[in-house]
Design a protein around this motif. Structure first.
Motif, PDB file in Angstrom:
ATOM      1  N   GLU A  71      -2.350   3.096  13.725  1.00 43.96           N
ATOM      2  CA  GLU A  71      -3.720   3.314  14.204  1.00 43.96           C
ATOM      3  C   GLU A  71      -4.135   2.226  15.192  1.00 43.96           C
ATOM      4  O   GLU A  71      -4.853   2.484  16.156  1.00 43.96           O
ATOM      5  N   THR A  72      -3.677   0.992  14.940  1.00 48.07           N
ATOM      6  CA  THR A  72      -3.995  -0.104  15.861  1.00 48.07           C
ATOM      7  C   THR A  72      -3.334   0.127  17.212  1.00 48.07           C
ATOM      8  O   THR A  72      -3.952  -0.081  18.273  1.00 48.07           O
ATOM      9  N   MET A  73      -2.073   0.569  17.207  1.00 46.67           N
ATOM     10  CA  MET A  73      -1.371   0.855  18.450  1.00 46.67           C
ATOM     11  C   MET A  73      -2.091   1.956  19.228  1.00 46.67           C
ATOM     12  O   MET A  73      -2.242   1.883  20.453  1.00 46.67           O
ATOM     13  N   ILE A  74      -2.538   2.979  18.517  1.00 37.97           N
ATOM     14  CA  ILE A  74      -3.239   4.082  19.172  1.00 37.97           C
ATOM     15  C   ILE A  74      -4.514   3.583  19.833  1.00 37.97           C
ATOM     16  O   ILE A  74      -4.812   3.916  20.987  1.00 37.97           O
ATOM     17  N   ARG A  75      -5.279   2.762  19.107  1.00 36.37           N
ATOM     18  CA  ARG A  75      -6.520   2.240  19.666  1.00 36.37           C
ATOM     19  C   ARG A  75      -6.244   1.403  20.914  1.00 36.37           C
ATOM     20  O   ARG A  75      -7.002   1.457  21.891  1.00 36.37           O
ATOM     21  N   THR A  98       9.825   3.252  -0.564  1.00 33.86           N
ATOM     22  CA  THR A  98       9.011   2.760   0.546  1.00 33.86           C
ATOM     23  C   THR A  98       7.533   2.853   0.207  1.00 33.86           C
ATOM     24  O   THR A  98       6.752   1.938   0.491  1.00 33.86           O
ATOM     25  N   ARG A  99       7.127   3.942  -0.438  1.00 35.53           N
ATOM     26  CA  ARG A  99       5.723   4.108  -0.787  1.00 35.53           C
ATOM     27  C   ARG A  99       5.302   3.075  -1.828  1.00 35.53           C
ATOM     28  O   ARG A  99       4.154   2.593  -1.796  1.00 35.53           O
ATOM     29  N   GLU A 100       6.197   2.722  -2.740  1.00 35.93           N
ATOM     30  CA  GLU A 100       5.861   1.686  -3.728  1.00 35.93           C
ATOM     31  C   GLU A 100       5.629   0.336  -3.050  1.00 35.93           C
ATOM     32  O   GLU A 100       4.710  -0.401  -3.410  1.00 35.93           O
ATOM     33  N   ARG A 101       6.490   0.005  -2.084  1.00 33.31           N
ATOM     34  CA  ARG A 101       6.357  -1.276  -1.374  1.00 33.31           C
ATOM     35  C   ARG A 101       5.208  -1.258  -0.378  1.00 33.31           C
ATOM     36  O   ARG A 101       4.550  -2.278  -0.159  1.00 33.31           O
ATOM     37  N   HIS A 102       4.969  -0.092   0.211  1.00 32.18           N
ATOM     38  CA  HIS A 102       3.964   0.026   1.275  1.00 32.18           C
ATOM     39  C   HIS A 102       3.090   1.254   1.011  1.00 32.18           C
ATOM     40  O   HIS A 102       3.325   2.316   1.591  1.00 32.18           O
ATOM     41  N   PRO A 103       2.085   1.129   0.147  1.00 26.99           N
ATOM     42  CA  PRO A 103       1.219   2.275  -0.150  1.00 26.99           C
ATOM     43  C   PRO A 103       0.534   2.845   1.084  1.00 26.99           C
ATOM     44  O   PRO A 103       0.131   4.009   1.091  1.00 26.99           O
ATOM     45  N   GLU A 104       0.421   2.012   2.137  1.00 28.16           N
ATOM     46  CA  GLU A 104      -0.212   2.488   3.370  1.00 28.16           C
ATOM     47  C   GLU A 104       0.595   3.571   4.060  1.00 28.16           C
ATOM     48  O   GLU A 104       0.120   4.210   5.013  1.00 28.16           O
ATOM     49  N   LEU A 105       1.828   3.806   3.602  1.00 27.69           N
ATOM     50  CA  LEU A 105       2.644   4.881   4.155  1.00 27.69           C
ATOM     51  C   LEU A 105       1.887   6.206   4.111  1.00 27.69           C
ATOM     52  O   LEU A 105       1.965   7.009   5.052  1.00 27.69           O
ATOM     53  N   GLU A 106       1.144   6.435   3.046  1.00 28.02           N
ATOM     54  CA  GLU A 106       0.402   7.690   2.927  1.00 28.02           C
ATOM     55  C   GLU A 106      -0.613   7.816   4.061  1.00 28.02           C
ATOM     56  O   GLU A 106      -0.783   8.898   4.630  1.00 28.02           O
ATOM     57  N   ARG A 107      -1.287   6.725   4.392  1.00 24.03           N
ATOM     58  CA  ARG A 107      -2.263   6.751   5.474  1.00 24.03           C
ATOM     59  C   ARG A 107      -1.584   7.014   6.817  1.00 24.03           C
ATOM     60  O   ARG A 107      -2.105   7.737   7.664  1.00 24.03           O
ATOM     61  N   HIS A 108      -0.409   6.425   6.997  1.00 25.23           N
ATOM     62  CA  HIS A 108       0.325   6.624   8.248  1.00 25.23           C
ATOM     63  C   HIS A 108       0.729   8.084   8.410  1.00 25.23           C
ATOM     64  O   HIS A 108       0.640   8.644   9.504  1.00 25.23           O
ATOM     65  N   VAL A 109       1.173   8.700   7.310  1.00 26.13           N
ATOM     66  CA  VAL A 109       1.565  10.108   7.369  1.00 26.13           C
ATOM     67  C   VAL A 109       0.358  10.970   7.710  1.00 26.13           C
ATOM     68  O   VAL A 109       0.453  11.913   8.500  1.00 26.13           O
ATOM     69  N   ARG A 110      -0.788  10.651   7.121  1.00 23.49           N
ATOM     70  CA  ARG A 110      -1.997  11.437   7.397  1.00 23.49           C
ATOM     71  C   ARG A 110      -2.417  11.317   8.857  1.00 23.49           C
ATOM     72  O   ARG A 110      -3.023  12.239   9.411  1.00 23.49           O
ATOM     73  N   ALA A 111      -2.111  10.178   9.485  1.00 24.38           N
ATOM     74  CA  ALA A 111      -2.515   9.963  10.879  1.00 24.38           C
ATOM     75  C   ALA A 111      -1.548  10.604  11.865  1.00 24.38           C
ATOM     76  O   ALA A 111      -1.865  10.730  13.053  1.00 24.38           O
ATOM     77  N   ALA A 112      -0.370  11.011  11.402  1.00 23.29           N
ATOM     78  CA  ALA A 112       0.686  11.485  12.306  1.00 23.29           C
ATOM     79  C   ALA A 112       0.368  12.865  12.874  1.00 23.29           C
ATOM     80  O   ALA A 112      -0.266  13.702  12.233  1.00 23.29           O
ATOM     81  N   ASP A 113       0.839  13.072  14.098  1.00 26.68           N
ATOM     82  CA  ASP A 113       0.760  14.385  14.724  1.00 26.68           C
ATOM     83  C   ASP A 113       2.037  15.175  14.482  1.00 26.68           C
ATOM     84  O   ASP A 113       2.041  16.397  14.541  1.00 26.68           O
ATOM     85  N   LEU A 114       3.122  14.468  14.227  1.00 30.89           N
ATOM     86  CA  LEU A 114       4.400  15.089  13.918  1.00 30.89           C
ATOM     87  C   LEU A 114       5.149  14.142  12.989  1.00 30.89           C
ATOM     88  O   LEU A 114       5.219  12.941  13.252  1.00 30.89           O
ATOM     89  N   LEU A 127       4.687  15.733   1.362  1.00 30.76           N
ATOM     90  CA  LEU A 127       4.214  15.423   2.714  1.00 30.76           C
ATOM     91  C   LEU A 127       3.152  16.430   3.150  1.00 30.76           C
ATOM     92  O   LEU A 127       2.184  16.067   3.825  1.00 30.76           O
ATOM     93  N   GLU A 128       3.325  17.683   2.740  1.00 33.50           N
ATOM     94  CA  GLU A 128       2.310  18.691   3.051  1.00 33.50           C
ATOM     95  C   GLU A 128       1.010  18.370   2.320  1.00 33.50           C
ATOM     96  O   GLU A 128      -0.089  18.560   2.864  1.00 33.50           O
ATOM     97  N   ARG A 129       1.121  17.869   1.095  1.00 31.75           N
ATOM     98  CA  ARG A 129      -0.090  17.488   0.351  1.00 31.75           C
ATOM     99  C   ARG A 129      -0.791  16.321   1.026  1.00 31.75           C
ATOM    100  O   ARG A 129      -2.032  16.292   1.121  1.00 31.75           O
ATOM    101  N   LEU A 130      -0.009  15.350   1.489  1.00 28.82           N
ATOM    102  CA  LEU A 130      -0.594  14.168   2.120  1.00 28.82           C
ATOM    103  C   LEU A 130      -1.236  14.493   3.455  1.00 28.82           C
ATOM    104  O   LEU A 130      -2.262  13.920   3.816  1.00 28.82           O
ATOM    105  N   SER A 131      -0.612  15.405   4.203  1.00 26.80           N
ATOM    106  CA  SER A 131      -1.105  15.720   5.543  1.00 26.80           C
ATOM    107  C   SER A 131      -0.982  17.216   5.788  1.00 26.80           C
ATOM    108  O   SER A 131      -0.063  17.665   6.475  1.00 26.80           O
ATOM    109  N   PRO A 132      -1.907  17.985   5.216  1.00 24.69           N
ATOM    110  CA  PRO A 132      -1.816  19.448   5.318  1.00 24.69           C
ATOM    111  C   PRO A 132      -1.747  19.927   6.761  1.00 24.69           C
ATOM    112  O   PRO A 132      -2.529  19.507   7.604  1.00 24.69           O
TER     113      PRO A 132
END
Length: 368
Positions: free
Chosen positions: A104-108, A135-151, A172-177
């Motif tokens: 998100e920072t890179m996008i901004r 990876t999700r255990e070490r970096h819970p923010e992974l879920e947020r990154h997936v939600r922000a993705a376009d692909l 992944l569909e649940r995280l980012s429908p």
């Protein structure tokens, strides 16, 4: 005159996901497309040109006219401007975010860049299928990154069995429908899912580039028993009647699950008779760019849609349903939804109605 703007695609993913391998694949398979690659560390880019160039500068020439530069985020604005300047003739810029960077920072930063020669082109998130839960255990923010993705690129898909892969797809569909998901092994994704091949003609005699050498020597990372593009389908649609803006947006909002890329020109008829609209969609990312109709050019809607497992005839029928019922059916107000996805740097050649229509409406770049 409309200023040509180079799309900037953010390639993100946590350490070990394979995003650098994906970038290497895109560079090796550029086939004349000039890619400006922005990375954090030259050492991670395994292109032979790096060794030849000796890494003496922050910018290194790769095969087919591609360029690679290593930057600190504070230098990003300046580097993007240099890569996108018209004399560099770049077709696309890919910014590889470091393994711990916030996409998100890179996008901004890209959206806030001062260069008039660039335009944001979407976020691609590379996910490690074999190590997703760790990876999700070490970096819970992974879920947020997936939600922000376009692909989302589900890399290392060959390292999990069918049941695990289906469970991961569902998660992944649940995280980012609705976010399109592409499977990959060794970062091998079809480049046309992200950007167009170069339209320029090659000179009859040219210096042999590194990717050409790899192809001729048989050392390319793909064997040719099954070409990657065979896994994707291309659907073309042409109409000499205008599309209704609202119906076309409804089509984009409910597009088939396997439809990854949409590109082309759209005629919105009486809603904006002076302009045609270039449409560019990668996954959930969507952008319209208005420009004046070229003099003496027939007014047509021409679209190319790229996907996997899609019903081409059904897609064409849905697009045909977007055609206006009669001349003059559309009006400027019907275009308001489209204007939400118009790049605000389109300049004087834009529709001219965006500021009058909804002055407080923010520009949005991702479909709901």
């Amino acid at each position: 005159m409309t200023t040509r703007r180079v799309p900037v695609v953010v390639l993100a993913g946590f350490l070990g996901s394979g995003k650098t391998t994906t970038l290497n694949h895109l560079l090796r398979r550029s086939r004349g497309t000039r890619i400006g690659a922005v990375v954090n560390d030259f050492g991670s880019i395994g292109i032979d040109a790096m060794t030849v160039a000796g890494q003496v500068d922050s910018m290194v020439a790769l095969g087919d006219g591609c360029l690679c530069c290593a930057v600190d985020t504070s230098d990003l604005d300046e580097v993007l401007d240099k890569l996108a300047r018209p004399s560099a003739e770049m077709d696309v810029i890919v910014v590889e975010a470091s393994g711990l960077a916030e996409p998100e920072t890179m996008i901004r930063m890209i959206l806030a860049a001062s260069s008039e020669h660039i335009v944001y082109g979407g976020l691609i998130e590379v996910v490690d299928a074999a190590e997703f839960e760790h990876t999700r255990e070490r970096h819970p923010e992974l879920e947020r990154h997936v939600r922000a993705a376009d692909l989302v690129v589900l890399n290392k898909a060959d390292r999990v069995d069918d049941a695990a892969r289906r469970a991961l797809e569902q998660e992944l569909e649940r995280l980012s429908p609705g976010t399109p998901l592409v499977h990959a092994s060794y970062g091998r994704i079809e480049p046309s899912l992200l950007f167009d091949p170069a339209s320029r003609e090659r000179p009859p005699v040219e210096q042999l580039s590194f990717d050409a050498l790899l192809e001729e020597s048989g050392e390319d990372e793909q064997d040719h028993t099954g070409h990657m593009h065979a896994a994707y389908e291309s659907v073309e649609f042409t109409s000499d009647r205008a599309l209704h803006p609202r119906r076309f947006l409804e089509f984009l909002d409910s597009r088939p699950k396997g439809l990854y890329r949409i590109k082309g020109f759209v005629d919105f008829g009486a809603a904006d008779p002076a302009n045609r609209y270039t449409v560019h969609a990668v996954g959930g990312f969507l952008r319209f760019t208005p420009s004046r109709w070229p003099r003496d050019e027939e007014r047509l809607t021409q679209l190319v849609l790229i996907g996997s497992g899609i019903d081409g005839e059904a897609v064409r029928k849905e697009l045909a349903d977007c055609v206006e019922d009669g001349p003059g059916e559309t009006d400027p107000q019907s275009l308001w939804g489209v204007l939400r996805y118009v790049d605000d740097g389109s300049g004087d050649d834009g529709s001219g109605d965006a500021s009058d229509a909804e002055p407080d409406q923010p520009y949005e770049h991702t479909l709901d």
